[in-house]
Write an enzyme that holds these catalytic residues in place. Structure first.
Site, PDB file in Angstrom:
ATOM      1  N   SER A 124       2.782   2.088  -7.662  1.00 16.77           N
ATOM      2  CA  SER A 124       2.046   1.286  -8.648  1.00 16.77           C
ATOM      3  C   SER A 124       0.743   1.966  -9.019  1.00 16.77           C
ATOM      4  O   SER A 124       0.141   2.662  -8.205  1.00 16.77           O
ATOM      5  CB  SER A 124       1.746  -0.094  -8.030  1.00 16.77           C
ATOM      6  OG  SER A 124       0.770  -0.780  -8.800  1.00 16.77           O
ATOM      7  N   TYR A 148      -2.175  -5.523  -0.960  1.00 16.76           N
ATOM      8  CA  TYR A 148      -0.955  -5.070  -1.669  1.00 16.76           C
ATOM      9  C   TYR A 148      -1.119  -3.608  -2.065  1.00 16.76           C
ATOM     10  O   TYR A 148      -0.258  -2.775  -1.799  1.00 16.76           O
ATOM     11  CB  TYR A 148      -0.691  -5.937  -2.910  1.00 16.76           C
ATOM     12  CG  TYR A 148       0.207  -5.253  -3.896  1.00 16.76           C
ATOM     13  CD1 TYR A 148      -0.312  -4.681  -5.056  1.00 16.76           C
ATOM     14  CD2 TYR A 148       1.559  -5.109  -3.629  1.00 16.76           C
ATOM     15  CE1 TYR A 148       0.503  -4.003  -5.935  1.00 16.76           C
ATOM     16  CE2 TYR A 148       2.380  -4.435  -4.505  1.00 16.76           C
ATOM     17  CZ  TYR A 148       1.837  -3.876  -5.664  1.00 16.76           C
ATOM     18  OH  TYR A 148       2.655  -3.189  -6.519  1.00 16.76           O
ATOM     19  N   LYS A 152       0.855   0.103  -0.865  1.00 13.79           N
ATOM     20  CA  LYS A 152       1.442   1.141  -1.722  1.00 13.79           C
ATOM     21  C   LYS A 152       0.844   2.502  -1.368  1.00 13.79           C
ATOM     22  O   LYS A 152       1.572   3.497  -1.250  1.00 13.79           O
ATOM     23  CB  LYS A 152       1.211   0.829  -3.200  1.00 13.79           C
ATOM     24  CG  LYS A 152       2.002  -0.347  -3.736  1.00 13.79           C
ATOM     25  CD  LYS A 152       3.513  -0.137  -3.645  1.00 13.79           C
ATOM     26  CE  LYS A 152       4.289  -1.263  -4.298  1.00 13.79           C
ATOM     27  NZ  LYS A 152       5.757  -1.120  -4.141  1.00 13.79           N
ATOM     28  N   ASN A 178       1.854  -1.596 -16.302  1.00 16.88           N
ATOM     29  CA  ASN A 178       2.101  -3.047 -16.343  1.00 16.88           C
ATOM     30  C   ASN A 178       3.474  -3.366 -16.934  1.00 16.88           C
ATOM     31  O   ASN A 178       3.610  -3.431 -18.154  1.00 16.88           O
ATOM     32  CB  ASN A 178       0.988  -3.735 -17.135  1.00 16.88           C
ATOM     33  CG  ASN A 178      -0.302  -3.788 -16.345  1.00 16.88           C
ATOM     34  OD1 ASN A 178      -0.898  -2.743 -16.044  1.00 16.88           O
ATOM     35  ND2 ASN A 178      -0.727  -4.980 -15.966  1.00 16.88           N
TER      36      ASN A 178
END
Ligand code: WQD
Length: 339
Positions: A124, A148, A152, A178
């Site tokens: 991400s 979070y 990653k 996104n």
């Protein structure tokens, strides 16, 4: 190729499974259904004309994951399974570290034991941290501002270290910007459970009458219209990026490749509201309220490495994203059915 897709019943996973099957790959899915509905499976089968084998368990379960890799004769894995809500990760950091790290450790250990060393990993843009240089390039340092995001960053590091220890691995780290939109058929799309954390599913629920009004988090940012800019990418373009990365793994000289999957364009919250209003055919109600903690003003990719090395480029527009998201939401006002 015979490909195992973890989290393949989820939003990005399901769209990727459809494109993998269309590209002629043999695909199996493993999903705990913690954040997905089983009713997506017949939708995938209807779109592709294929019967899909689904293993319903959590890849954190080492014994079941080991057994699946032992018997599956898979040649590659695409790993989507994981929790992904920023706010929830702040409230429940241990469940995020447990789930996101354990699932990857369990999967990679089983893959390694059975000689399956081709992996595409769902990362991400959040790994670029709080105040990245723009446009974001893959060589920038990684950091995070929430558990979070740290999961990653840590998963990317785990995978780099595994590949450094055994150069027979080929790993693609895909950094999503996104993801928004839905399959153009209107039969598959984003179906967040509970309150949508993300902008476009929230707007879609306002449009279909499930929510009263959109709250725009902040109108006083240093941007053209005062609202945050993001690099929205159509989920179909994102899925195509995974197919391209899978193909790239075969030809890679280096054990690890890192690629941004974004359009390279920033779109503001108000521009997205206007685009969705065009798709729906009426103005959608919103209020500009205080900023959301943790939001950065501007985020968009430099996607040139993916263009050059994957031969991939996002092609769908913000209007395509909104038209497809609206077709899905209006045809499925409550999302996927439970059974
Ligand atoms: C986009 C913009 C909000 C909701 C997150 C994760 C990221 C990735 C994608 C997993 C922001 C504004 C939003 C609303 C609003 N997820 N907004 N009202 O925060 O850019 O990225 O999702 O990989 O890791 O961080 O996406 O859709 O939540 O917000 O005004 O009701 O829309 O402030 O400017 P974000 P988002």
């Amino acid at each position: 190729m015979r490909v195992l897709v973890t989290g393949g019943a989820g939003y990005i996973g399901s769209h990727t499974v459809v494109q993998l099957l269309a590209a002629g790959h043999q695909v199996e899915v493993v999903d705990s259904f913690a954040n997905a509905k089983a009713s997506v499976v017949p939708r995938i089968e209807a779109l592709t004309g294929s019967l899909l084998t689904v293993h319903a368990f959590d890849v954190c379960d080492r014994d079941k994951t080991e057994a699946l890799l032992a018997g599956g004769a898979f040649e590659a894995v695409i790993h989507f399974a994981g929790f992904k809500a920023v706010g929830e990760s702040v409230a429940e950091p241990l469940s995020y570290y447990d789930n996101n790290l354990d699932s990857t450790l369990s999967l990679v250990r089983a893959m390694n034991r059975h000689g399956v060393r081709r992996l595409v990993f769902s990362s991400s843009a959040t790994v670029y941290g709080a105040d990245p240089e723009l446009p974001m390039r893959e060589e920038l340092p990684t950091s995070a501002t929430n558990p979070y995001g740290w999961t990653k960053v840590m998963q990317e590091q785990i995978l780099r270290d595994v590949a450094a220890a055994d150069h027979s691995w080929r790993i693609g780290l895909l950094r999503y910007f996104n993801p928004v939109g839905a399959h153009p058929s209107g039969t598959m799309g984003e179906d967040p459970q509970g309150n949508p954390n993300n902008l476009v599913p929230f707007i879609a629920q306002v449009a279909v009458g499930r929510r009263e009004r959109l709250a725009v988090f902040g109108g006083d940012y240093d941007t053209p219209d005062g609202t945050c800019l993001r690099d929205y990418i159509h989920v179909e373009d994102l899925a195509a990026g995974h197919v391209a990365a899978l193909h790239r793994l075969q030809a890679m000289a280096e054990p690890v490749g890192v690629w941004n999957l974004g359009t390279g364009q920033g779109t503001s919250v108000l521009e997205m509201v206007a685009a969705f209003s065009r798709a729906v055919g009426r103005d959608l109600p919103y209020d500009i309220v205080e900023r959301r903690a943790g939001d950065i003003a501007v985020s968009y990719a430099d996607p040139s490495r993916a263009h050059a090395e994957l031969g991939w480029r996002a092609v769908k527009s913000v209007d395509d994203m909104c038209a497809d998201a609206w077709r899905w939401q209006s045809a499925n006002p409550q999302g996927y059915p439970d059974a």
